[in-house]
Write a protein that holds these residues in place. Structure first.
Motif, PDB file in Angstrom:
ATOM      1  N   PHE B 311      34.422  48.137  36.907  1.00  0.00           N
ATOM      2  CA  PHE B 311      33.886  47.951  35.562  1.00  0.00           C
ATOM      3  C   PHE B 311      34.082  46.524  35.067  1.00  0.00           C
ATOM      4  CE2 PHE B 311      34.699  52.417  36.144  1.00  0.00           C
ATOM      5  CZ  PHE B 311      33.455  52.919  35.829  1.00  0.00           C
ATOM      6  N   SER B 312      34.903  45.822  35.770  1.00  0.00           N
ATOM      7  CA  SER B 312      35.185  44.439  35.401  1.00  0.00           C
ATOM      8  C   SER B 312      35.487  43.690  36.686  1.00  0.00           C
ATOM      9  CB  SER B 312      36.385  44.405  34.455  1.00  0.00           C
ATOM     10  OG  SER B 312      36.933  43.118  34.362  1.00  0.00           O
ATOM     11  N   VAL B 313      34.687  42.691  36.968  1.00  0.00           N
ATOM     12  CA  VAL B 313      34.894  41.864  38.162  1.00  0.00           C
ATOM     13  C   VAL B 313      35.707  40.659  37.723  1.00  0.00           C
ATOM     14  CG1 VAL B 313      33.763  40.501  39.942  1.00  0.00           C
ATOM     15  CG2 VAL B 313      32.731  42.666  39.179  1.00  0.00           C
ATOM     16  N   ALA B 314      36.970  40.686  38.110  1.00  0.00           N
ATOM     17  CA  ALA B 314      37.877  39.646  37.628  1.00  0.00           C
ATOM     18  C   ALA B 314      37.761  38.379  38.459  1.00  0.00           C
ATOM     19  CB  ALA B 314      39.316  40.167  37.662  1.00  0.00           C
ATOM     20  N   GLY B 315      38.343  37.327  37.914  1.00  0.00           N
ATOM     21  CA  GLY B 315      38.413  36.065  38.641  1.00  0.00           C
ATOM     22  C   GLY B 315      37.392  35.055  38.159  1.00  0.00           C
ATOM     23  N   ASP B 316      37.775  33.779  38.208  1.00  0.00           N
ATOM     24  CA  ASP B 316      36.825  32.711  37.876  1.00  0.00           C
ATOM     25  C   ASP B 316      36.415  31.951  39.132  1.00  0.00           C
ATOM     26  OD1 ASP B 316      39.324  31.514  38.179  1.00  0.00           O
ATOM     27  OD2 ASP B 316      39.385  30.639  36.173  1.00  0.00           O
ATOM     28  N   SER B 317      37.380  31.648  39.998  1.00  0.00           N
ATOM     29  CA  SER B 317      37.072  30.972  41.264  1.00  0.00           C
ATOM     30  C   SER B 317      36.712  32.061  42.280  1.00  0.00           C
ATOM     31  CB  SER B 317      38.271  30.143  41.717  1.00  0.00           C
ATOM     32  OG  SER B 317      39.444  30.933  41.734  1.00  0.00           O
ATOM     33  N   MET B 318      35.570  32.650  42.075  1.00  0.00           N
ATOM     34  CA  MET B 318      35.173  33.865  42.794  1.00  0.00           C
ATOM     35  C   MET B 318      33.657  33.964  42.789  1.00  0.00           C
ATOM     36  SD  MET B 318      33.819  37.041  41.968  1.00  0.00           S
ATOM     37  CE  MET B 318      34.034  36.924  40.197  1.00  0.00           C
ATOM     38  N   VAL B 319      33.084  34.350  43.917  1.00  0.00           N
ATOM     39  CA  VAL B 319      31.640  34.591  43.986  1.00  0.00           C
ATOM     40  C   VAL B 319      31.357  35.850  44.805  1.00  0.00           C
ATOM     41  CG1 VAL B 319      30.884  32.184  43.745  1.00  0.00           C
ATOM     42  CG2 VAL B 319      31.437  33.095  46.024  1.00  0.00           C
ATOM     43  N   PHE B 320      30.162  36.390  44.632  1.00  0.00           N
ATOM     44  CA  PHE B 320      29.601  37.408  45.532  1.00  0.00           C
ATOM     45  C   PHE B 320      28.559  36.697  46.404  1.00  0.00           C
ATOM     46  CE2 PHE B 320      29.800  41.656  42.918  1.00  0.00           C
ATOM     47  CZ  PHE B 320      31.167  41.519  42.783  1.00  0.00           C
ATOM     48  N   VAL B 321      28.581  36.984  47.693  1.00  0.00           N
ATOM     49  CA  VAL B 321      27.513  36.457  48.565  1.00  0.00           C
ATOM     50  C   VAL B 321      26.935  37.596  49.397  1.00  0.00           C
ATOM     51  CG1 VAL B 321      28.481  34.135  48.686  1.00  0.00           C
ATOM     52  CG2 VAL B 321      29.146  35.849  50.396  1.00  0.00           C
ATOM     53  N   ASP B 322      25.707  37.375  49.874  1.00  0.00           N
ATOM     54  CA  ASP B 322      25.071  38.401  50.721  1.00  0.00           C
ATOM     55  C   ASP B 322      25.356  38.105  52.191  1.00  0.00           C
ATOM     56  OD1 ASP B 322      23.411  36.354  51.484  1.00  0.00           O
ATOM     57  OD2 ASP B 322      21.566  37.295  50.735  1.00  0.00           O
ATOM     58  N   HIS B 368      46.146  34.470  39.545  1.00  0.00           N
ATOM     59  CA  HIS B 368      46.013  34.536  38.092  1.00  0.00           C
ATOM     60  C   HIS B 368      45.145  35.686  37.592  1.00  0.00           C
ATOM     61  CE1 HIS B 368      48.105  30.730  37.481  1.00  0.00           C
ATOM     62  NE2 HIS B 368      47.472  30.319  38.584  1.00  0.00           N
ATOM     63  N   SER B 369      44.389  36.327  38.469  1.00  0.00           N
ATOM     64  CA  SER B 369      43.453  37.352  38.005  1.00  0.00           C
ATOM     65  C   SER B 369      43.675  38.708  38.665  1.00  0.00           C
ATOM     66  CB  SER B 369      42.008  36.886  38.240  1.00  0.00           C
ATOM     67  OG  SER B 369      41.739  35.714  37.510  1.00  0.00           O
ATOM     68  N   ALA B 370      44.773  38.857  39.415  1.00  0.00           N
ATOM     69  CA  ALA B 370      45.017  40.139  40.063  1.00  0.00           C
ATOM     70  C   ALA B 370      45.315  41.219  39.021  1.00  0.00           C
ATOM     71  CB  ALA B 370      46.163  40.028  41.056  1.00  0.00           C
ATOM     72  N   SER B 371      44.826  42.414  39.276  1.00  0.00           N
ATOM     73  CA  SER B 371      44.981  43.512  38.313  1.00  0.00           C
ATOM     74  C   SER B 371      44.690  44.822  39.028  1.00  0.00           C
ATOM     75  CB  SER B 371      43.980  43.316  37.166  1.00  0.00           C
ATOM     76  OG  SER B 371      43.737  44.536  36.497  1.00  0.00           O
ATOM     77  N   ASP B 372      45.376  45.867  38.622  1.00  0.00           N
ATOM     78  CA  ASP B 372      45.073  47.169  39.227  1.00  0.00           C
ATOM     79  C   ASP B 372      44.232  48.030  38.282  1.00  0.00           C
ATOM     80  OD1 ASP B 372      46.906  47.768  37.327  1.00  0.00           O
ATOM     81  OD2 ASP B 372      48.270  48.861  38.644  1.00  0.00           O
ATOM     82  N   GLU B 373      43.608  47.405  37.303  1.00  0.00           N
ATOM     83  CA  GLU B 373      42.809  48.163  36.344  1.00  0.00           C
ATOM     84  C   GLU B 373      41.320  47.979  36.605  1.00  0.00           C
ATOM     85  OE1 GLU B 373      44.382  46.482  32.646  1.00  0.00           O
ATOM     86  OE2 GLU B 373      45.292  48.434  32.250  1.00  0.00           O
ATOM     87  N   ASP B 461      44.550  29.980  32.195  1.00  0.00           N
ATOM     88  CA  ASP B 461      44.172  29.221  31.000  1.00  0.00           C
ATOM     89  C   ASP B 461      43.766  27.805  31.413  1.00  0.00           C
ATOM     90  OD1 ASP B 461      43.846  29.160  28.227  1.00  0.00           O
ATOM     91  OD2 ASP B 461      45.723  28.031  28.016  1.00  0.00           O
ATOM     92  N   GLU B 462      42.631  27.364  30.919  1.00  0.00           N
ATOM     93  CA  GLU B 462      42.157  26.006  31.215  1.00  0.00           C
ATOM     94  C   GLU B 462      41.650  25.411  29.907  1.00  0.00           C
ATOM     95  OE1 GLU B 462      42.510  24.536  33.995  1.00  0.00           O
ATOM     96  OE2 GLU B 462      42.705  26.145  35.482  1.00  0.00           O
ATOM     97  N   PRO B 463      42.530  24.729  29.208  1.00  0.00           N
ATOM     98  CA  PRO B 463      42.151  24.234  27.882  1.00  0.00           C
ATOM     99  C   PRO B 463      40.868  23.398  27.932  1.00  0.00           C
ATOM    100  CG  PRO B 463      44.493  23.920  28.268  1.00  0.00           C
ATOM    101  CD  PRO B 463      43.917  24.376  29.565  1.00  0.00           C
ATOM    102  N   GLY B 464      39.997  23.690  27.001  1.00  0.00           N
ATOM    103  CA  GLY B 464      38.788  22.891  26.881  1.00  0.00           C
ATOM    104  C   GLY B 464      37.604  23.379  27.679  1.00  0.00           C
ATOM    105  N   ARG B 465      37.824  24.365  28.544  1.00  0.00           N
ATOM    106  CA  ARG B 465      36.664  24.765  29.350  1.00  0.00           C
ATOM    107  C   ARG B 465      35.708  25.602  28.506  1.00  0.00           C
ATOM    108  NH1 ARG B 465      38.096  28.868  34.374  1.00  0.00           N
ATOM    109  NH2 ARG B 465      39.523  30.000  33.014  1.00  0.00           N
ATOM    110  N   THR B 466      34.433  25.415  28.717  1.00  0.00           N
ATOM    111  CA  THR B 466      33.430  26.087  27.882  1.00  0.00           C
ATOM    112  C   THR B 466      33.043  27.445  28.442  1.00  0.00           C
ATOM    113  OG1 THR B 466      31.702  24.925  29.115  1.00  0.00           O
ATOM    114  CG2 THR B 466      32.431  23.941  27.030  1.00  0.00           C
ATOM    115  N   ASN B 467      33.186  27.621  29.749  1.00  0.00           N
ATOM    116  CA  ASN B 467      32.748  28.876  30.360  1.00  0.00           C
ATOM    117  C   ASN B 467      33.893  29.469  31.165  1.00  0.00           C
ATOM    118  OD1 ASN B 467      31.594  30.951  31.831  1.00  0.00           O
ATOM    119  ND2 ASN B 467      29.647  29.875  32.112  1.00  0.00           N
ATOM    120  N   PRO B 468      34.621  30.415  30.572  1.00  0.00           N
ATOM    121  CA  PRO B 468      35.828  30.928  31.242  1.00  0.00           C
ATOM    122  C   PRO B 468      35.548  31.839  32.428  1.00  0.00           C
ATOM    123  CG  PRO B 468      35.459  32.090  29.175  1.00  0.00           C
ATOM    124  CD  PRO B 468      34.431  30.999  29.238  1.00  0.00           C
ATOM    125  N   THR B 469      34.267  32.061  32.760  1.00  0.00           N
ATOM    126  CA  THR B 469      33.971  32.938  33.909  1.00  0.00           C
ATOM    127  C   THR B 469      33.903  32.161  35.220  1.00  0.00           C
ATOM    128  OG1 THR B 469      31.545  32.741  33.783  1.00  0.00           O
ATOM    129  CG2 THR B 469      32.592  34.415  32.375  1.00  0.00           C
TER     130      THR B 469
END
Lengths: 569, 569
Positions: B311-322, B368-373, B461-469
């Motif tokens: 329901f939530s794909v976590a992480g910012d330094s993360m992509v899906f590829v085919d 920084h984005s690991a979660s079991d939820e 946390d990355e101060p100043g970033r405009t797109n946290p995804t």
């Protein structure tokens, strides 16, 4: 498909709740066949030839159903002409080809059922076993003689799984060279045989419900336009061959995998058998897929009963573009796959950006590729061309397309052209023209497969060109356009039957006396359109199998006296 | 959704053919509720509070169904906290929003039903009218207290049709801050109320069929693990709330619009009501669509009953590829829409090129984005990480992905990575990193909508970033990957009911005594996932309406003596 007149008014649908066998029938037969199209006519003939008294009930006032409109190719693996010519078409190869395409995400050559469900696998084996005997019997009895289309390829003939890429297609012997009138020929020929051999044909009869006794189906009730209800008893079996649900908007919306606008099935194909079979425990299968084809948006919205699917998109100096003016598909893709493209979904915008595409062509294609066959949109002078949009320049054409689309805002989710449509269209044509000059479509691979050449239609002869599906679109008008969307030839889901056509209840047990054949029952083809005639070839196979199994049913004599056998529901 | 243990063995499915009311029941109640999840528990409570004797039959050995695994948001238009805060949410606006998304190709703001069918329109009005009274009553009685999620946006809050873009979501008051345990809280709370208020709850009871008399439903038969069959009589009504058909492979394959691998519904959700309701004439609707979400391929294939949808794909330094190594989707797209993307069809190759995508991330996202939820694939140390693939370099990672995919060839249509996958992946990461540095995803618009930020999960946390995804993926390993495909939360098709939950027969007439609520009956949402809780909000509304209508049913006293009222089928 060729044009037919609008069907007459049929009786309205009534309750499908079964009734008990509590009074004498108005008519009694051994086998009652419901539907007189490409499934019902052969079923009636096969049953009759086994010595049964057969009554055939047809909702419309004419026989033929969707088959009337079809070219009536029939796909018959390992057919007699192939065998005579020594063309191998072994069952294991056939099964791999059909499984690969029916369930592409589940296909597994190492699986005992190749990734199909056991039911699908058994049904595909039945097609292989019975299509040729059925076709031969129809020919031998003079009901449907054929000629062999030795050169016609399967729709996926290039796949490694296709070990018999050409040769499986038969067509009625009397069809014209282009074969587009095959259905009229087949219906006339099978109807004549039915008359000759004593099938009791009753048109204008809408079957509403089953008559049951002790869990067995022993007849049906049908209504006629004059408001009468006839009870028709079946000593052995009732066989439904009533077609799919193309013309029931609610069923289309609630079952099909794509939001189609309609289709070119006979307008009597309203899914009647779904409600009729439910009460005896029938379980629906393959309700999500359909035999698909592009259709002209405007005729679909108008519910034109003469509408044909676009089985062949003619023209070389011709492209499809979306609302932005861009090409988004190989226009010569085989029709079932081309139709899927309209329903690509954009989950970012919550819309179907290709729901309506615009076919654009120039005077060259108008002059050299016009045809009134196979649902083509480039039509000759003197034929119905209300769908054709014209402009002397691309800008004029674009403005005219925008005006035409405006009429359909209420049924397209408010579709409008992008403001820069004309400019983008010009760029698209420039890019396409470069591909056409080189004979290579770098974006969509137009013309690279045998099936795409098969359906290319007539184009102006251009000696030396390597790719006859493309030619540069003129830089001078006039230009032409038409609105295209995706539709169905017919649907292919319904109650699950066994390979003998017996409708199965929720435990997988045959409902005694109830059979189904053709598009009114579940096809094991799942999402596949294996080849031209992959509709009618298997249908004829199952008609043969159902007739044989029905012939073996125990005789259940109908109720003799009124009220004496009253069975409360 | 959080993890739950595998359910115990449930009784096998038997024939669903109805039986006559020909012998005394083992248990008698006014209202019999079948299913004890998010639909059944409130139905039982509402019925009980109206003074009825209520028996609740649950197939599993525990209550809760799919709701146990859910966050249990519930979407309630014009809810009490909105009204208290003066937030307008008028019915006409609500209806335009839901119609626009349910049927995007038919939506017409000028139509009296906005392009919905009359039935869909009436059902949506019922949601608006009843969701809030139902939620308030549950809260007042202490069965389900809530807190208001004032800031949670609808899933399409940016659409002009959404006039109340935030504020419609409620969540159980006792849920943790992240809300992922809302379902456990709600089930515990409603179960306690059921016990407190005298609902007769019987787990381990699989309802197999209806008991009917003179066309009315007067009870059910249920089987238990010890092989016994109990007959439970309902003086007023039977209400089914048995969930969808996520865990019946045949039903999934033959109805859903996409070839999904499974889903995270309770493993008892096998579509039992479809076969049970057919014999009384129920007509199925909305069988093609589902509540969808991405799911981990490996857990789906293993049929892991504890599997959660993503329901939530976590992480910012993360992509899906085919399989070629290219991005093909906005990874932060809301889950229902993200799931559609796996099923884009390539009609030229006859395959689903995105059927399995590969989530790739680096050590930063791992740290920084690991979660079991919420079904996330980036999991913390100490949790089940069998789905995680590792490599010190992109080449090592690619080789490991290829080996992992090899295990699944038999269920993916033979899916393999392209030979140059690693090289393409490197290019993809370079391009993505450029987007991440600028905060703008030029290809797929990641992070541009409120809902995408809602589900972004925790990131460094990355101060100043405009797109946290987004954040550039490291040029140094280790790297991680996991296989993802599309699945269902649960399906949303089944028998059509009226807005009071009465199951309708093929003529549109209520079947006396038979009701349905929740994912076991047809949802008027069609293809839409309007918002978080668009499942449970309407379900609670219809539970309330069904309970009220059932309460008004005439009393049908059950059969008193064996055999005396024998009614042959």
């Amino acid at each position: 498909m060729t044009s037919t007149p609008a069907p007459p008014h049929a009786p309205a649908r009534e309750s499908a709740a079964p009734v008990p066998d509590d009074r004498p029938a108005d008519v009694v037969a051994d086998v009652v066949v419901v539907g007189g199209g490409g499934g019902g006519l052969p079923t009636a003939l096969f049953s009759r030839w086994l010595g049964n008294e057969v009554v055939l009930l047809e909702k419309a006032d004419v026989l033929g159903g969707t088959a009337r409109k079809a070219a009536f190719w029939y796909w018959v693996p390992a057919n007699e002409p192939m065998r005579a010519a020594g063309i191998a078409d072994e069952e294991p190869d056939f099964l791999r080809y059909v499984a690969r395409l029916a369930r592409p995400t589940a296909y597994d050559p190492e699986s005992p059922t190749l990734g199909l469900s056991p039911w699908e696998y058994d049904m595909c084996r039945a097609i292989y076993a019975s299509a040729s005997p059925a076709a031969e019997l129809l020919a031998e009895r003079g009901a449907l003689e054929y000629r062999h289309c030795a050169g016609v390829p399967d729709y996926w003939s290039e796949l490694p799984e296709d070990k018999a890429p050409t040769g499986r297609v038969l067509v009625p012997a009397g069809a014209r060279e282009s074969m587009s009138d095959g259905g009229l020929v087949a219906v006339a020929s099978m109807s004549a045989a039915a008359s000759r051999d004593g099938v009791d044909v009753r048109t204008g009869h809408r079957v509403q419900r089953l008559v049951t006794r002790d869990g067995a189906v022993v007849g049906v009730e049908a209504t006629t336009a004059d408001g009468r209800t006839s009870r028709v008893a079946a000593r052995k079996a009732v066989v439904f061959a009533t077609g799919g649900f193309t013309h029931d908007v609610d069923l289309r919306r609630n079952f099909l995998h794509a939001p189609v606008y309609g289709g070119c099935a006979a307008s009597t194909n309203e899914g009647d058998f779904l409600a009729i079979a439910g009460p005896v425990g029938a379980q629906l299968r393959n309700m999500n897929y359909a035999w698909m084809c592009p259709i002209p948006l405007e005729k679909a919205v108008a519910r034109d009963p003469g509408m044909s699917g676009m089985f062949s998109v003619a023209g070389d100096s011709m492209v499809f573009v979306d609302k932005t003016g861009r090409r988004v598909v190989n226009e010569k893709l085989q029709y079932n796959e081309l139709a899927q493209r309209f329903f690509a979904y954009d989950g970012d915008r919550g819309e179907y950006p290709h729901l309506v595409l615009v076919q654009v062509w120039d005077q060259r294609s108008q002059d050299h590729s016009a045809s009134d066959e196979y649902g083509r949109l480039i039509v000759p002078p003197g034929t119905d061309d209300a769908h054709v949009i014209r402009g002397e320049t691309l800008e004029e054409l674009s403005a005219a397309i925008a005006r035409r689309l405006e009429r359909y805002r209420g049924v397209t989710g408010g579709l409008t052209l992008a403001p820069d449509f004309a400019a983008t269209l010009r760029q698209t044509i420039e890019r396409f023209n470069g591909f056409a000059e080189r004979g290579v479509d770098e974006d969509f691979h137009r013309g690279e497969k045998p099936v795409q050449l098969l359906f290319n239609g007539v184009v102006k002869d251009e000696p030396g060109r390597t790719n006859p599906t493309m030619w540069p679109i003129s830089d001078r008008g006039p230009y032409y356009a038409a609105l295209v969307t995706g539709g169905t030839l017919d649907t292919k889901g319904g109650p699950r039957t066994n390979p003998d056509g017996q409708v199965l209840d929720d435990t997988g047990t045959p409902v005694p006396g109830l059979y189904g054949v053709g598009n009114c029952v579940a096809s094991a083809s799942a999402q596949a359109y294996w080849a031209g005639g992959a509709t009618l070839g298997p249908i004829i196979a199952f008609a043969h199998r159902a007739a044989q199994a029905a012939d073996r049913e125990p005789v259940r004599e109908p109720a003799a006296a009124p009220s004496s056998q009253l069975t409360p529901a």
